[in-house]
Every structure is written in C-alpha cells, then in structure tokens.
Enzyme design. Sequence first.
Site, mmCIF file in Angstrom:
data_model
loop_
_atom_site.group_PDB
_atom_site.id
_atom_site.type_symbol
_atom_site.label_atom_id
_atom_site.label_comp_id
_atom_site.label_asym_id
_atom_site.label_seq_id
_atom_site.Cartn_x
_atom_site.Cartn_y
_atom_site.Cartn_z
ATOM 1 N N ARG A 24 -10.233 101.968 3.587
ATOM 2 C CA ARG A 24 -11.021 103.175 3.274
ATOM 3 C C ARG A 24 -10.288 104.434 3.728
ATOM 4 O O ARG A 24 -10.186 105.418 2.974
ATOM 5 C CB ARG A 24 -12.374 103.060 3.974
ATOM 6 C CG ARG A 24 -13.260 104.290 3.918
ATOM 7 C CD ARG A 24 -14.565 103.949 4.624
ATOM 8 N NE ARG A 24 -15.477 105.068 4.714
ATOM 9 C CZ ARG A 24 -15.548 105.881 5.763
ATOM 10 N NH1 ARG A 24 -14.723 105.725 6.780
ATOM 11 N NH2 ARG A 24 -16.434 106.856 5.769
ATOM 12 N N ASP A 131 -5.056 88.676 16.866
ATOM 13 C CA ASP A 131 -4.239 88.147 17.968
ATOM 14 C C ASP A 131 -3.738 89.235 18.925
ATOM 15 O O ASP A 131 -3.367 88.930 20.060
ATOM 16 C CB ASP A 131 -3.024 87.391 17.416
ATOM 17 C CG ASP A 131 -3.413 86.251 16.486
ATOM 18 O OD1 ASP A 131 -4.557 85.767 16.606
ATOM 19 O OD2 ASP A 131 -2.588 85.865 15.646
HETATM 20 O O1 F6P Z 1 -3.255 85.305 13.102
HETATM 21 C C1 F6P Z 1 -4.632 85.256 13.083
HETATM 22 C C2 F6P Z 1 -5.112 83.848 13.225
HETATM 23 O O2 F6P Z 1 -6.521 83.871 13.173
HETATM 24 C C3 F6P Z 1 -4.623 83.103 14.452
HETATM 25 O O3 F6P Z 1 -5.345 83.446 15.608
HETATM 26 C C4 F6P Z 1 -4.795 81.666 14.014
HETATM 27 O O4 F6P Z 1 -3.870 80.838 14.675
HETATM 28 C C5 F6P Z 1 -4.480 81.726 12.544
HETATM 29 O O5 F6P Z 1 -4.660 83.064 12.135
HETATM 30 C C6 F6P Z 1 -5.336 80.837 11.674
HETATM 31 O O6 F6P Z 1 -4.883 80.937 10.369
HETATM 32 P P1 F6P Z 1 -5.640 80.336 9.108
HETATM 33 O O7 F6P Z 1 -6.828 81.202 8.831
HETATM 34 O O8 F6P Z 1 -4.637 80.383 8.033
HETATM 35 O O9 F6P Z 1 -6.087 78.957 9.494
#
Ligand code: F6P
Length: 327
Positions: A24, A131
């Site tokens: 946005r 993260d």
């Molecule tokens: O990078 C963000 C994140 O949520 C991490 O914390 C986790 O390891 C990963 O993505 C999970 O990825 P996906 O949604 O592809 O399973």
Amino acid sequence: MTDFRRVGILTSGGDAPGMNACVRAVTRTLIADEIDVVGIRRGYAGLIDGDFVEMDGQSVSNIVQKGGTILKCARSARFRTPEGRSQAAARLADAEIDALITIGGDGTLAGANLLADEHGVDVVGCPATIDNDLFGTDETIGYDTALNTAIENIDRIRDTADAHDRVFLVEVMGADAGFIALNSAIGGGAELVLLPEFNTDIEHIKQRIHSLMAAQARSSIVVVAEGEEMGGAPAIAEALKSDSAFDHIDLRVCILGHTQRGGAPSARDRVLASRLGTGAVKALLDGITGVMVGVVCNEIRYTPLSGITGSQKTINYDLLKLAQMLS
Ligand code: F6P
C-alpha cells in the site's frame, strides 16, 4: 531526481504480516509522484510468467490491516537459474517497467541483487520476513507480529501446562535464526530456550528440567527454535523420553508453525512497513538503487543488496543472559 515512469512491485518468499501495508505504501507513494504501478503476482514466479496487474490507489484500499499479501507469494526454483532471471528481465522490458521494488526475505533480496547485477535492473528491496534475520535493519516486516503471536500462544500453553503440571517443548519458527525464540522466551517467561546459534546440550536440558521439578515448579516451558541443531522440539522430546529418568515426567510438544505467519499485522509492523515502502520509493526517485531500505535506530538507512546477503545479523547476547537470569 530520476525519471521512472512505470515501477513493478512484488512480494516473494514466505509471506509476513505487514507485507500488505508495504504494498500500500509503495503504491500510494508512487501514485502521488504520478508514476504507474504494476503489481507482479506470485513473486519472481509471476515475474517470469508475466502475471501483472495494473494498480491504482483503490487497489490497495482496506489492506493495511490484513495479513498475507494481496500480490501473493511464491518461492521460485526457475528464478534461481540464469535462464529464469533472463526471462524475468525480458518480461520487465516488454512491459516497459523501468524499476522494481521487491518485498521479502533473504532469498528475495539475493534475487533482486542478481537481477541488478546481471541485467542492470533498477531495484530496491524492502525487508519482510518473520525471521528478522536480515542485516541492515533493526527489525523486518512481520517479525513483531509473529513474536506477539508466539508469546500469545505460549501464554495459552502455560495455562494448560500449569493445570496438568506438564513440561512443554514449544517450537517456534525463525529458520536458522533465534530472534523469535529468544524474545518469545523472555516475553513468555520460559524456563529454558534453545537457539540455532548455540550447540544443544541435552544433559543440561535434563538437569534443568529435573531441578525445576524438584523445586516443585507447576509447569515448565522450553522454547525451541525450529533451527536448533538436534532438529527442533520433536527430536529433543525423543531424546528426553529415551531416558528412563523422564518416565514420570509428563512431556508434550507443541509446534506453533505457520500460525506465526498469519494474522493481522501489529501496529509496529504496520508503521514499519509503511515507512519502508515509502522509503523504497524515495530511494528510487533519488537514484539510489541496488539497495535494501531498513530502519536502524529509528532512521531510514540504505544498505547495498550485495552487503545484505553476505552479512549476518547476530542475536543480542545480553538478551540471552536476561532470559537465563529471569527463568
Ligand atoms: O522464512 C520464513 C519462514 O516462515 C521460516 O520461519 C520457516 O522456516 C519457513 O519460512 C517455512 O517455509 P514454508 O512456508 O515454505 O514451509
């Protein structure tokens, strides 16, 4: 001031709460500068496929409060190849898009850097990942919301753990970084936290849990980062249960998983995302490209994309001591 007439915007990698607020901000700031905005759906995959949508002020109405991303996200294997990136650059040229703003985590920013390097695309990145593992910004979009979700869930687990005198291993996300784990352990009053940044000492965990039980703790919560070296909460639970000294301990595992990625963005994430989105457009207009826009010590900062992917943001060791001292 650089003369851009059509700018593309995409969200890529794992979604993060606040991405919509950033879309946005980028869209409305560009429109205010009379620049056309092209939404690219499904991240780099959609860029390669030419999955484009013209955006106006209305396209981003009523999204500041929504989790997920209206532009959708994807992790693209094709974009990791030189051929895929050439196709992406060709799509941009065909659609007369003269600059790109990418919103996402380390993979998204690394991809943006390659597009800039290999094809001379004018690109600015906005850091968005729960993260919080990106150098060049104190916090990433989505981290605060995910942290609050983790703490809210730890609070709930505490209620039931207390009611049954149980030990819970609560696994939180964060990929290879322990930001969510460490801060949710402090905020949730966990008895122990296991981070990817350190080796896991299973004997220490056993002793700690035993001494808590001996001290008649009603419940114990161990926050385990998913990137912890033994493989996360299920692996730790298995190691503990294989010890007969744990036969009488009521142990449970709860993996918070993708609950941490969804939900309405926190106030902090909405404001951060709005600042970063507008900051990215200002960078473009000032001719500052090939950078990620971040907020460091409450000020907008630009860091070259090449310096983001090779650098690591470290956890705050004082916070780790605090977690240990207060547990
Ligand atoms: O990078 C963000 C994140 O949520 C991490 O914390 C986790 O390891 C990963 O993505 C999970 O990825 P996906 O949604 O592809 O399973």
